[in-house]
Enzyme design. Structure first.
Site, PDB file in Angstrom:
ATOM      1  N   PRO A 116       0.833  -1.210   0.000  1.00 14.23           N
ATOM      2  CA  PRO A 116       0.000   0.000   0.000  1.00 14.23           C
ATOM      3  C   PRO A 116       0.862   1.251   0.000  1.00 14.23           C
ATOM      4  O   PRO A 116       1.894   1.312   0.682  1.00 14.23           O
ATOM      5  CB  PRO A 116      -0.794  -0.128   1.301  1.00 14.23           C
ATOM      6  CG  PRO A 116      -0.886  -1.594   1.535  1.00 14.23           C
ATOM      7  CD  PRO A 116       0.424  -2.161   1.035  1.00 14.23           C
ATOM      8  N   CYS A 117       0.436   2.250  -0.782  1.00 14.24           N
ATOM      9  CA  CYS A 117       1.323   3.381  -1.074  1.00 14.24           C
ATOM     10  C   CYS A 117       0.979   4.647  -0.282  1.00 14.24           C
ATOM     11  O   CYS A 117       1.627   5.672  -0.462  1.00 14.24           O
ATOM     12  CB  CYS A 117       1.247   3.704  -2.569  1.00 14.24           C
ATOM     13  SG  CYS A 117      -0.422   4.170  -3.126  1.00 14.24           S
ATOM     14  N   GLN A 118      -0.016   4.588   0.613  1.00 10.71           N
ATOM     15  CA  GLN A 118      -0.463   5.819   1.263  1.00 10.71           C
ATOM     16  C   GLN A 118       0.655   6.509   2.041  1.00 10.71           C
ATOM     17  O   GLN A 118       0.704   7.732   2.111  1.00 10.71           O
ATOM     18  CB  GLN A 118      -1.640   5.534   2.206  1.00 10.71           C
ATOM     19  CG  GLN A 118      -2.912   5.102   1.504  1.00 10.71           C
ATOM     20  CD  GLN A 118      -3.001   3.596   1.344  1.00 10.71           C
ATOM     21  OE1 GLN A 118      -1.988   2.904   1.343  1.00 10.71           O
ATOM     22  NE2 GLN A 118      -4.213   3.081   1.214  1.00 10.71           N
ATOM     23  N   ALA A 119       1.539   5.725   2.624  1.00  9.75           N
ATOM     24  CA  ALA A 119       2.608   6.321   3.427  1.00  9.75           C
ATOM     25  C   ALA A 119       3.541   7.184   2.591  1.00  9.75           C
ATOM     26  O   ALA A 119       4.109   8.166   3.082  1.00  9.75           O
ATOM     27  CB  ALA A 119       3.408   5.218   4.125  1.00  9.75           C
ATOM     28  N   TYR A 120       3.728   6.832   1.315  1.00 10.47           N
ATOM     29  CA  TYR A 120       4.657   7.549   0.443  1.00 10.47           C
ATOM     30  C   TYR A 120       3.976   8.641  -0.384  1.00 10.47           C
ATOM     31  O   TYR A 120       4.646   9.451  -1.015  1.00 10.47           O
ATOM     32  CB  TYR A 120       5.339   6.577  -0.518  1.00 10.47           C
ATOM     33  CG  TYR A 120       5.963   5.374   0.137  1.00 10.47           C
ATOM     34  CD1 TYR A 120       6.725   5.498   1.304  1.00 10.47           C
ATOM     35  CD2 TYR A 120       5.798   4.103  -0.407  1.00 10.47           C
ATOM     36  CE1 TYR A 120       7.294   4.386   1.899  1.00 10.47           C
ATOM     37  CE2 TYR A 120       6.375   2.983   0.187  1.00 10.47           C
ATOM     38  CZ  TYR A 120       7.112   3.133   1.342  1.00 10.47           C
ATOM     39  OH  TYR A 120       7.682   2.035   1.932  1.00 10.47           O
TER      40      TYR A 120
END
Length: 422
Positions: A116-120
Site C-alpha cells: 500500500p502506497c499511502q505512506a509515500y
C-alpha cells in the site's frame, strides 16, 4: 510455465497481466476481504475458461447463480489460493507457512506486488509526517524482502507511487536508495543476490487510456545473464484509445442509473479484441446518484473542459460553494477529456466521483464502475466484489492489467535464458 506469488494483491491487476501471458499464479496475499473474494472469483473464471464452462461464470456475475452454487462446480483448490491477511511482524511467519502449504514442492520463479502506497503519497505526507516513525506502512517493503529471502525466486516486480522518489525516512535520508540496497543485499550466505533496476513508468505510454506514473523496481538473481527489462519494455510502447473511443460501445445513462447492456455503436477493434474477448455480458455499469447542486457543478466542469480548462472551485457561483475554504483544494471537481486520456484513477473514487466527471454533457454524471475499470484496462469480463464502493476502491488501487501484461511478456521472452548462468 513460470510459477508466481502475488503479494499485496488488491483485486489482482498484476495477476491479471501475468496470467494472460500464461504464468501460473500459485497464491495471493491480500488483507481486504472484498478484494480477496474478487481474487477468488477471478481464479474461478480462469479455471472455467480452461474447461470451456464460462457460462457458469457469466450466470454468477449476472445474478443467476449464487456464490455457493458457483463454487460447487469448481474444485476447492481453485479458489483456495487466496490468503487473507494483513502482512505484519506478527503475521508474516504464519503467512509464509500457509504459502508453503499452497506452493508445495513447486519452485517459485517470481514474486510480484506492491505494498500500500499511502505512506509515500505526497498528498497524505504532510498529515502523516508527525507519526512517520510509528507508521508500519513505511516499512512494508521489508516484509517483501522477507518473502524474497524465503522463496528465493529468480525475479521480482515491485510497484509503488512516484512519491517514493522524494520520501525521506526518519533519519532525513531518502528511503528509495535504502529499499534498493535491501533488495540487492538479501542473501548473506554466499548465494546469489538480485541485480536491481528501477524506472518511473507511465501507463499511458503502454496502451492504457490513463496518465498514471508509478515506480517499478525489477530484480533478477545475478547468477543469470541480465535481461535489460526496461529496455525491452520500451519496445512495447503503444498509444491506447482516447476515452471517446474507449467508451464508444457503452450505453448512455444518467446519474443514479444502471444500464447493463452494450450500446448501439460498435466497439473499436482494440476494445473488441481486448475488453470484449469471449463476448461477456456487460456488468457493473452503474453510475452514482448525485445532488442537484453537484450536477450543476458537473455541467460547469464539462463546459470548462470543452474550453480547454479545468474548473477551479473558486470560479463557481457563490450559491454552489459549500466549503468555507474556497481558495484551498481548488481541484475539487474535474471533468474527463473525451478526446484524451484520463488523469490517474485513485482509490478516492470510492468516496465520490467529483474528479471523474463524464465528458458528455447529455449524460451529466461521474463515471460508472465499468468505465473506471476500462480506464484501468480491466477487461469487461472482470467482476469486482461486493459493493459499488468496494469495486471503485479496488479499481483505484490496482495496477493496470494491460501494463502488467507487458511486464509479463518481457519476462516470458527470457524464460529460455533463466537457466543460463554467467
Amino acid at each position: 510455465m513460470l510459477n508466481v506469488l502475488d503479494l499485496f494483491s488488491g483485486a489482482g491487476g498484476l495477476t491479471e497481466g501475468f496470467r494472460s501471458e500464461s504464468f501460473n499464479l500459485l497464491a495471493h496475499v491480500e488483507m481486504d476481504g472484498d478484494a480477496c473474494q474478487t481474487l477468488q472469483l477471478r481464479d474461478i473464471f480462469s479455471y472455467l475458461k480452461k474447461v470451456d464452462q464460462l457460462d457458469q461464470y457469466y450466470s454468477y456475475i449476472t445474478g443467476k447463480l449464487t456464490w455457493a452454487e458457483l463454487v460447487s462446480v469448481v474444485p476447492k483448490e481453485v479458489y483456495g489460493r487466496v490468503v487473507q491477511a494483513t502482512i505484519s511482524e506478527n503475521s508474516i511467519d504464519e503467512i509464509i507457512a500457509r504459502l508453503d502449504v499452497l506452493v508445495g514442492d513447486r519452485k517459485i520463479d517470481g514474486i510480484i506486488g506492491g505494498p500500500p502506497c499511502q505512506a509515500y503519497s505526497t498528498v497524505a505526507r504532510s498529515r502523516n509526517e508527525a507519526k512517520k516513525s510509528e507508521d508500519e506502512r513505511v516499512y512494508l517493503y521489508k516484509f517483501y524482502v522477507r518473502f524474497l529471502e524465503h522463496f528465493k525466486p529468480d525475479f521480482f516486480v515491485f510497484e509503488n507511487v512516484k512519491g517514493l522518489y522524494s520520501f525521506k525516512d526518519v533519519d532525513g535520508k531518502k528511503l528509495l536508495p535504502k529499499i534498493k540496497y535491501d533488495f540487492s543485499h538479501i542473501f548473506n550466505d554466499g548465494t546469489e543476490n538480485f541485480d536491481i533496476d528501477e524506472r518511473l513508468i507511465n501507463s499511458a505510454d503502454f496502451g492504457v487510456s490513463q496518465t498514471r506514473e508509478r515506480i517499478i523496481i525489477f530484480g533478477r538473481r545475478n547468477k543469470f545473464r541480465p535481461i535489460h527489462f526496461f529496455e525491452s519494455l520500451d519496445n512495447l510502447r503503444e498509444r491506447g484509445p482516447v476515452l471517446r473511443q474507449l467508451f464508444r460501445d457503452l450505453p448512455e445513462l444518467n446519474a443514479g442509473n444502471t444500464v447493463n447492456h452494450y450500446g448501439s455503436l460498435q466497439p473499436i477493434e482494440f476494445v473488441k479484441k481486448y475488453f470484449r474477448e469471449n463476448d461477456p455480458p456487460l456488468t457493473q455499469n452503474i453510475a452514482r446518484p448525485n445532488r442537484d447542486d453537484d450536477l450543476e457543478i458537473y455541467r460547469i466542469a464539462v463546459q470548462k473542459k470543452m474550453e480547454g480548462e479545468n474548473l477551479k472551485y473558486n470560479q463557481l457561483p457563490d450559491r454552489l460553494v459549500n466549503h468555507r475554504a474556497k481558495d484551498i483544494f481548488l481541484d475539487r471537481f474535474k471533468a474527463l477529456d473525451g478526446d484524451g486520456y484520463s488523469h490517474t484513477v485513485v482509490a478516492h473514487i470510492a468516496k465520490d466521483g467529483h474528479l471523474y466527471i463524464h465528458y458528455d454533457l447529455n449524460q451529466n454524471r461521474s463515471i460508472t464502475v465499468r468505465e473506471a475499470a476500462r480506464i484501468q484496462s480491466f477487461p469487461d469480463n472482470f467482476y469486482f466484489e461486493h459493493s459499488r464502493t468496494a469495486a471503485f476502491r479496488q479499481i483505484g488501487n490496482a495496477v493496470p492489467p494491460y501494463l502488467s501484461k507487458k511486464f509479463a511478456f518481457v519476462i516470458s521472452q527470457f524464460d529460455k535464458k533463466l537457466s543460463n548462468t554467467i
